[in-house]
Design a protein around this motif. Structure first.
Motif, PDB file in Angstrom:
ATOM      1  N   ASN A  91       0.847  -1.206   0.000  1.00  0.00           N
ATOM      2  CA  ASN A  91       0.000   0.000   0.000  1.00  0.00           C
ATOM      3  C   ASN A  91       0.874   1.245   0.000  1.00  0.00           C
ATOM      4  O   ASN A  91       1.884   1.314   0.719  1.00  0.00           O
ATOM      5  CB  ASN A  91      -0.891   0.021   1.245  1.00  0.00           C
ATOM      6  CG  ASN A  91      -1.754  -1.212   1.328  1.00  0.00           C
ATOM      7  OD1 ASN A  91      -2.434  -1.566   0.368  1.00  0.00           O
ATOM      8  ND2 ASN A  91      -1.702  -1.893   2.460  1.00  0.00           N
ATOM      9  N   SER A  92       0.459   2.228  -0.773  1.00  0.00           N
ATOM     10  CA  SER A  92       1.226   3.470  -0.875  1.00  0.00           C
ATOM     11  C   SER A  92       1.089   4.291   0.418  1.00  0.00           C
ATOM     12  O   SER A  92       0.010   4.381   0.997  1.00  0.00           O
ATOM     13  CB  SER A  92       0.699   4.257  -2.071  1.00  0.00           C
ATOM     14  OG  SER A  92       1.426   5.433  -2.195  1.00  0.00           O
ATOM     15  N   LEU A  93       2.192   4.877   0.886  1.00  0.00           N
ATOM     16  CA  LEU A  93       2.192   5.716   2.090  1.00  0.00           C
ATOM     17  C   LEU A  93       2.662   7.123   1.740  1.00  0.00           C
ATOM     18  O   LEU A  93       3.527   7.292   0.864  1.00  0.00           O
ATOM     19  CB  LEU A  93       3.151   5.136   3.147  1.00  0.00           C
ATOM     20  CG  LEU A  93       2.872   3.723   3.662  1.00  0.00           C
ATOM     21  CD1 LEU A  93       4.002   3.280   4.591  1.00  0.00           C
ATOM     22  CD2 LEU A  93       1.536   3.685   4.403  1.00  0.00           C
ATOM     23  N   GLU A  94       2.097   8.101   2.425  1.00  0.00           N
ATOM     24  CA  GLU A  94       2.536   9.489   2.225  1.00  0.00           C
ATOM     25  C   GLU A  94       3.651   9.853   3.188  1.00  0.00           C
ATOM     26  O   GLU A  94       4.548  10.622   2.864  1.00  0.00           O
ATOM     27  CB  GLU A  94       1.352  10.464   2.436  1.00  0.00           C
ATOM     28  CG  GLU A  94       0.264  10.363   1.391  1.00  0.00           C
ATOM     29  CD  GLU A  94       0.773  10.692  -0.006  1.00  0.00           C
ATOM     30  OE1 GLU A  94       1.448  11.730  -0.166  1.00  0.00           O
ATOM     31  OE2 GLU A  94       0.499   9.892  -0.930  1.00  0.00           O
ATOM     32  N   VAL A  95       3.563   9.335   4.423  1.00  0.00           N
ATOM     33  CA  VAL A  95       4.558   9.677   5.450  1.00  0.00           C
ATOM     34  C   VAL A  95       4.930   8.419   6.240  1.00  0.00           C
ATOM     35  O   VAL A  95       4.167   7.461   6.296  1.00  0.00           O
ATOM     36  CB  VAL A  95       4.037  10.732   6.470  1.00  0.00           C
ATOM     37  CG1 VAL A  95       3.841  12.071   5.821  1.00  0.00           C
ATOM     38  CG2 VAL A  95       2.785  10.257   7.152  1.00  0.00           C
TER      39      VAL A  95
END
Ligand code: SF4
Length: 401
Positions: free
Chosen positions: A370-374
């Motif tokens: 899953n893509s994470l921003e931080v």
């Protein structure tokens, strides 16, 4: 030119392995008995044995400090302890006590060397000769030895010489300080230094206070940073270059050991380091968490500019953001998070044998993809899309812009 030894401190097994991976030819550690830094996380005999195996597999060595100044009650078990260290496979002990040194020298089948600690304040060739005559295998010079004296001592070829190049300095003559004892009843020569020289004090003149909260007085020295002296030390024939700091972090060790490793390799390959390369190494050394640094006694007697009389808090940097783990996915680094960072962070990677290079983090994923921003949580494991050299144990930090 004989290869010079880069000798790093380590307060734990993991730190010792980090120092070795980043290029230390030897590490020095404290055992759980007869060692200064009594509060440092000292090594059990099992850990020492494990470290010796690891170090020897990597052509590195292990020196163990046995460097308390013992009182009469402190001798119980000394012979057994030295025998156990020998069986664990250590390469040297470092000691300041004539009693401990003579006990070690009398061991019939000893395999380790005996190094005389900096606490003996050895600053000249006669003192070196004295310890050589007693059987010492190496002498660690006092930090107060000027460069000309180091060159003169090495020229005599009496015994291999170890000299400090980086780390904390005492405001007092090394090994002779009673300030901590006086202020806190904690003996600096038995591992209990409370670093009283670095506290902040109110100043009084004739019972009148002449300082206030803004002008508190301290008497600490700047830490030593001797990158510009390495060329001279190598050409003088110094056997070992010592970094101070058994309490320092993994990141500190990686930065400092890695930087000096590159500098030494450059000088040994080419006979010198050009000014731009040296400047790059010095900039790199600034990246470690540090108190302000200075040349110690290597540029002559220290003046007021290498003392810290005022505010001098240690720089705590949050720029170390990730440790690279074993690779298991092409095009991505598996990383243990160390400090907060976000997508778009301009970063740089450095590692064992890898000089720092920049790269912007433009994709972060969790372990499920899953893509994470931080990344907010230290110790989380994430994947970073990455291009460029890397290996397990490399470190990622924020760029300084
Ligand atoms: S109090 Fe300061 S000068 Fe004294 S031993 Fe400790 S660090 Fe060194």
């Amino acid at each position: 030119m004989a290869a010079i030894e880069l000798l790093a401190p380590a307060g734990s097994l993991e730190k010792a392995k980090t120092a070795i991976r980043y290029g230390a030819d030897a590490v020095y550690i404290g055992g759980q008995q007869f060692s200064l830094r009594s509060r440092a996380s000292n090594f059990s005999l099992d850990q020492i044995e494990e470290l010796c195996s690891f170090a020897h597999e990597h052509d590195s060595k292990v020196h163990v400090t046995v460097n308390i100044i013992p009182h009469p009650d402190d001798f119980n078990g000394l012979e057994d302890y030295l025998q156990a260290l020998d069986q664990a496979g250590i390469d040297a002990i470092i000691s300041a006590s004539p009693a401990i040194i003579s006990t070690a020298l009398k061991m019939p089948d000893r395999h380790f060397e005996v190094h005389v600690s900096t606490q003996r304040s050895i600053l000249n060739e006669k003192a070196v000769q004295f310890w050589k005559n007693l059987g010492a295998d190496r002498v660690v010079l006092g930090r107060e030895t000027p460069m000309e004296a180091i060159e003169q001592i090495c020229k005599q070829g009496i015994v291999p010489i170890e000299a400090f190049i980086h780390g904390g300095m005492c405001i007092s003559f090394s090994g002779r300080c009673v300030l901590s004892n006086h202020m806190t009843n904690r003996d600096a020569n038995r591992g209990g230094c409370a670093q009283s020289c670095r506290w902040k004090y109110f100043l009084y003149r004739n019972n009148e206070m002449i300082s206030d909260e803004q002008t508190l007085f301290s008497m600490s020295s700047r830490d030593l940073q001797a990158a510009d002296q390495i060329e001279k030390m190598i050409h003088a024939g110094v056997a070992s270059l010592k970094i101070e700091g058994r309490m320092k972090s993994d990141y500190y060790l990686a930065v400092v050991v890695g930087a000096y490793r590159r500098l030494i390799d450059e000088i040994e390959a080419n006979g010198q380091a050009d000014p731009e390369f040296l400047a790059e190494i010095i900039q790199e050394l600034y990246r470690a968490e540090n108190r302000p640094t200075g040349p110690g006694f290597y540029h002559g007697l220290p003046n007021e500019n290498v003392q810290l009389y005022r505010k001098h808090d240690e720089t705590v940097t949050q720029e170390y953001i990730g440790l690279v783990l074993e690779a298991d996915r092409p095009g991505y680094l598996k990383v243990q998070v160390k400090n907060h960072f976000a997508k778009g962070t301009p970063a740089e990677l450095f590692g064992p044998g890898i000089a720092p290079y920049p790269y912007t983090i433009d994709e972060i994923q969790d372990l499920e993809g899953n893509s994470l921003e931080v990344c907010n949580h230290p110790m989380d494991i994430v994947y970073l899309k990455w291009e460029g050299p890397s290996k397990a144990g490399s470190m990622i930090r924020k760029q300084r812009i």
